[in-house]
Motif scaffolding. Structure first.
Motif, short mmCIF file in Angstrom:
data_model
loop_
_atom_site.label_atom_id
_atom_site.label_comp_id
_atom_site.label_asym_id
_atom_site.label_seq_id
_atom_site.Cartn_x
_atom_site.Cartn_y
_atom_site.Cartn_z
N LEU A 197 1.01 -1.05 -0.09
CA LEU A 197 -0.13 0.02 -0.24
C LEU A 197 1.01 1.31 0.08
O LEU A 197 0.78 2.28 -0.64
N VAL A 198 1.81 1.47 0.85
CA VAL A 198 2.78 2.22 0.90
C VAL A 198 3.52 2.61 -0.48
O VAL A 198 3.50 3.91 -0.93
N ASP A 199 3.88 1.68 -1.12
CA ASP A 199 4.53 1.74 -2.45
C ASP A 199 3.47 2.14 -3.45
O ASP A 199 4.21 2.93 -4.47
N ALA A 200 2.31 1.74 -3.35
CA ALA A 200 1.18 2.26 -4.49
C ALA A 200 0.85 3.69 -4.24
O ALA A 200 0.70 4.34 -5.06
N PHE A 201 0.66 4.10 -2.92
CA PHE A 201 0.47 5.38 -2.66
C PHE A 201 1.37 6.34 -3.05
O PHE A 201 1.22 7.68 -3.75
N GLU A 223 9.55 3.69 10.38
CA GLU A 223 10.13 4.64 10.65
C GLU A 223 10.99 5.29 9.27
O GLU A 223 10.72 6.77 9.20
N ASN A 224 11.55 4.73 8.34
CA ASN A 224 12.01 5.22 7.34
C ASN A 224 10.82 5.77 6.24
O ASN A 224 11.31 6.73 5.85
N THR A 225 9.85 5.21 6.18
CA THR A 225 8.78 5.86 5.38
C THR A 225 8.16 7.07 5.97
O THR A 225 7.94 8.19 5.21
N LEU A 226 7.92 7.35 7.48
CA LEU A 226 7.33 8.42 7.89
C LEU A 226 8.54 9.64 7.84
O LEU A 226 8.11 10.69 7.63
N SER A 227 9.83 9.05 7.84
CA SER A 227 10.85 10.27 7.68
C SER A 227 11.06 10.68 6.54
O SER A 227 11.46 12.08 6.22
N GLN A 238 0.78 -2.21 -8.64
CA GLN A 238 -0.03 -1.34 -9.79
C GLN A 238 -1.33 -1.25 -9.49
O GLN A 238 -1.99 -0.18 -10.01
N ALA A 239 -2.11 -2.48 -9.21
CA ALA A 239 -3.39 -2.59 -9.25
C ALA A 239 -4.13 -1.71 -8.10
O ALA A 239 -4.81 -0.84 -8.50
N ILE A 240 -3.26 -1.41 -7.06
CA ILE A 240 -3.86 -0.44 -5.98
C ILE A 240 -3.51 0.83 -6.52
O ILE A 240 -4.30 1.83 -6.35
N THR A 241 -2.29 1.03 -7.02
CA THR A 241 -2.12 2.25 -7.84
C THR A 241 -3.18 3.01 -8.49
O THR A 241 -3.52 4.14 -8.33
#
Length: 389
Positions: A228-232, A258-262, A339-342
């Protein structure tokens, strides 16, 4: 008839606790019901609920830095402690039917069946070896080799429960198919779809123009949050936000978050206890809920979001796919398909009137999954099992 319902979780707390409360509400209509759960707090109910505490060994393991990564062992110790308390209780109490959650009730089944009781296995996930396979695949992706897997002893206990069970009750057709693919007869499996309180989970006006994507649940390997994070991120939607509600279960996912939020100011993490606060405080701020699970027996939060007027995106290995109709109240996508989520996020972001109409349809769907419908389904299960005339 005396029925004992058991689940190693807090009553009404989280997805498992919500399903436990669903089952208790239904079973209480048929017989003299007793609920055995974990924790110390006794809820206010019209039937007896006995919290059996929790395993000190499990708590100590999770509090020890060197050992806390062995979540599989902590879960096993917790379930063993709970199961022993259930077994001890049943040896001194009469019981005609025990309905126990998978992986937590092997000894309880033995104690009840020795006294002539019927045993129903309540499986809140897909077939557990299938679930294990999905978790292992995710751990390879996360380079985290041991922490989130199920302990082999737990799987052995589950297979023992399946052998003892007179019926296996699951939450969705998706879950039922996972058992059938493992060789079980369809007649051994009954589907009991959860319901939500549509008065408590209800649509509320959104107060801003942010396209806000919501995920609610523990951030654990089988939930597929990195997809989900990658799709967003890939969607690059203007004036958008990804809201993740829940904590992490593993070190690798904690570091990932932590890495994503930063790196991404428009991805946020919050912590809410919906058993204590108005859930619309969260759902009312959002545009769509995504449940990207690679394995999920149902995913009750999807139905809760639909009751709040949100369309949903779920995977085909998530039981909530049972109540999602493509392009009507949400979308069903393949698991692990970024890709489908994107594409679906972009569709909702670029088609606000359609998103709102699909949200209205989602609400209508949730209103069809009522307590009355749940009760009728449960009554039919009892009749099919020869327990009602």
């Amino acid at each position: 008839m005396k029925i004992t319902l058991t689940c190693n979780t807090g009553f009404g707390t989280g997805g498992q606790g919500g399903c436990l409360a669903n089952a208790a509400t239904g079973l209480n209509q048929f017989a003299d019901l007793t609920v055995l759960c974990s924790g110390e707090e006794k809820p206010q109910t019209s039937f007896p609920v006995y919290p059996l505490g929790s395993s000190q060994w499990s708590r100590r393991l999770l509090a020890t830095p060197v050992l806390r990564r062995r979540n599989d062992l902590a879960v096993l110790l917790s379930d063993l402690y709970f199961d022993k308390q259930v077994s001890k209780y049943l040896k001194s109490q009469s019981c005609d039917l025990i309905m126990g959650v998978a992986g937590q009730t092997n000894l309880g089944f033995k104690a009840a069946k020795q006294k002539g009781a019927i045993a129903w296995l309540y499986c809140l996930n897909n077939y557990l070896p299938f679930m294990q396979q999905q978790i292992q695949q995710e751990m390879e992706f996360l380079s985290e080799p041991t922490v989130a897997t199920m302990n082999p002893i737990m799987l052995q206990r589950f297979l023992g429960e399946c052998e003892q069970a007179d019926l296996i009750v699951v939450l969705s057709e998706v879950a039922k198919q996972s058992f059938i693919q493992a060789g079980f007869s369809p007649n051994q499996i009954a589907v009991l779809t959860p319901f939500v309180d549509t008065n408590r989970f209800r649509p509320t006006p959104k107060q801003d123009e942010v396209f806000r994507v919501l995920y609610v649940g523990t951030i654990e390997p089988r939930k597929g949050v990195p997809y989900l994070v990658d799709a967003f991120i890939k969607a690059e939607i203007p004036n958008s936000e990804l809201l993740i509600v829940g904590g992490t279960s593993t070190r690798a996912l904690r570091i990932f978050m932590e890495n994503t939020l930063s790196k991404h100011a428009n991805i946020k993490q919050e912590f809410w206890d919906f058993s204590r606060v108005d859930p619309t405080e969260v759902f009312g701020r959002c545009s769509v809920l995504v449940l990207p699970s690679v394995e999920d027996g149902f995913g009750l939060v999807a139905l809760e979001a639909m009751a709040c007027g949100l369309p949903v995106i779920v995977t085909s290995q998530c039981g909530a796919a049972d109540v999602v109709e493509n392009a009507v109240n949400g979308f069903v996508v393949p698991p692990r398909d970024i890709q489908a989520i994107t594409d679906k996020l972009l569709f909702f972001a670029n088609n606000e009137p359609t998103r709102q109409e699909m949200g209205k349809s989602a609400r209508i769907t949730s209103e069809k999954q009522t307590q009355e419908v749940y009760q009728q389904t449960l009554e039919q299960i009892f009749r099919n099992q020869g327990l009602l005339n």
